[in-house]
Design an enzyme around this catalytic site. Structure first.
Site, PDB file in Angstrom:
ATOM      1  CG  HIS A  40      -2.181  -0.760   1.108  1.00  0.00           C
ATOM      2  ND1 HIS A  40      -2.205  -2.128   1.049  1.00  0.00           N
ATOM      3  CD2 HIS A  40      -3.478  -0.347   1.054  1.00  0.00           C
ATOM      4  CE1 HIS A  40      -3.463  -2.534   0.957  1.00  0.00           C
ATOM      5  NE2 HIS A  40      -4.259  -1.475   0.948  1.00  0.00           N
ATOM      6  NE  ARG A  85      -2.235  -1.578   4.441  1.00  0.00           N
ATOM      7  CZ  ARG A  85      -3.294  -2.365   4.488  1.00  0.00           C
ATOM      8  NH1 ARG A  85      -4.483  -1.866   4.740  1.00  0.00           N
ATOM      9  NH2 ARG A  85      -3.169  -3.666   4.305  1.00  0.00           N
ATOM     10  CG  HIS A 135       2.013  -3.055   6.300  1.00  0.00           C
ATOM     11  ND1 HIS A 135       2.870  -4.024   5.837  1.00  0.00           N
ATOM     12  CD2 HIS A 135       1.089  -2.881   5.332  1.00  0.00           C
ATOM     13  CE1 HIS A 135       2.473  -4.423   4.640  1.00  0.00           C
ATOM     14  NE2 HIS A 135       1.384  -3.750   4.318  1.00  0.00           N
ATOM     15  CG  ASP A 148       6.252  -4.015   7.492  1.00  0.00           C
ATOM     16  OD1 ASP A 148       7.386  -4.515   7.589  1.00  0.00           O
ATOM     17  OD2 ASP A 148       5.234  -4.498   8.034  1.00  0.00           O
TER      18      ASP A 148
END
Length: 295
Positions: free
Chosen positions: A192, A225, A231, A235
């Protein structure tokens, strides 16, 4: 990013990459004839090659095999017990305190990478609506670069197979319907984030006077996220690095360069006609809610 944002028949990044490469290669333009035209009438410009598709209605990316190698580009994810993982854990705790806030509602919306909804993500930051009807080339540009940026994360994702925070902590996410696929999809780096940061950077090139709003929205999309519990912060940070590599590769692609020019003209036309996006007050309120301690 979860695989359902891309064709469901491709359950691994490597398989989808092979399919995208095959489709791109199959649509190469034929060589131009070197014979002189039979008359003095100028030859018409060749029509653009048809856009390759991963499956009907889902266009392939621009890059084919020319993706940055995220496994070579990125360091390994933080190991459990390391200071970096302790920071990931601290940001996880801070982000989970935002459940029930306007920022959590926006994070839930941002979790959906499906078109046409995801195409509207940057409408408020750009100052014009983005849709297949109002800006078809820009819409296609976002579709194709989603594939490139998303695929570019999979060399590292599939190698490290990092456990996502909601699995590690036995918690839920902002998108329960996606959790089954996310459990088998590596957490590092964030797809994402790679997608949203690629979009933020290319949109900033198209509309530099909106750079601050576009970059802030791209950053928030990735950081959402963390709020979604999908996440770790490391990340997200490395997802931006993959995005930078993807965009650099895209600039060497003639089709991407052509579509950027056409998309720029679409944005200018919409601004000239004073076409405005909607829902921006709610988005502004959500973005005003920060994640404490985020890097």
């Amino acid at each position: 990013m979860h695989r359902n944002a891309l064709p469901s028949r491709c359950r691994r990044g490597a398989a989808l990459l092979a399919l995208a490469c095959a489709l791109t290669a199959c649509t190469s333009s034929p060589p131009l004839s070197t014979a002189a035209p039979p008359t003095a009438v100028p030859a018409a410009a060749p029509a653009p090659a048809p856009v390759p598709e991963l499956r009907p209605g889902i266009p392939a990316g621009y890059l084919g095999r020319a993706l940055p190698d995220s496994l070579a580009l990125l360091p390994p994810p933080p190991a459990q017990g390391s200071p970096a993982f302790a920071n990931d854990q601290a940001i996880h705790r801070a982000a989970q305190k935002l459940r029930g806030t306007p920022r959590y509602a926006l994070a839930t919306t941002d979790a959906n990478l499906h078109f046409p909804q995801v195409a509207t993500t940057f409408s408020c930051a750009l100052g014009v609506p983005i849709s297949q009807q109002t800006s078809p080339t820009l819409y296609l540009l976002l579709q194709r670069t989603l594939v490139d940026a998303g695929l570019a994360t999979y060399a590292a994702k599939d190698h490290y197979k990092r456990t996502r925070p909601f699995v590690f902590h036995k918690e839920g996410t902002c998108a329960p319907a996606d959790e089954a696929s996310l459990r088998t999809d590596g957490s590092y780096p964030s797809g994402h984030t790679a997608i949203s940061w690629t979009w933020a950077l290319l949109l900033t090139e198209l509309s530099p006077d909106h750079a601050n709003a576009l970059l802030a929205r791209g950053r928030a999309f990735g950081e959402n996220r963390l709020i979604c519990n999908a996440h770790w912060q490391s990340d997200v940070l490395e997802g931006r690095a993959v995005a930078s590599g993807a965009l650099a590769a895209l600039h060497a692609n003639a089709d991407f360069t052509r579509d950027m020019a056409l998309a720029r003209a679409e944005i200018q036309s919409l601004r000239g006609n004073s076409v405005q996006p909607t829902g921006c007050d709610a988005e502004k309120a959500a973005l005003a809610v920060p994640i404490p301690g985020v890097l």
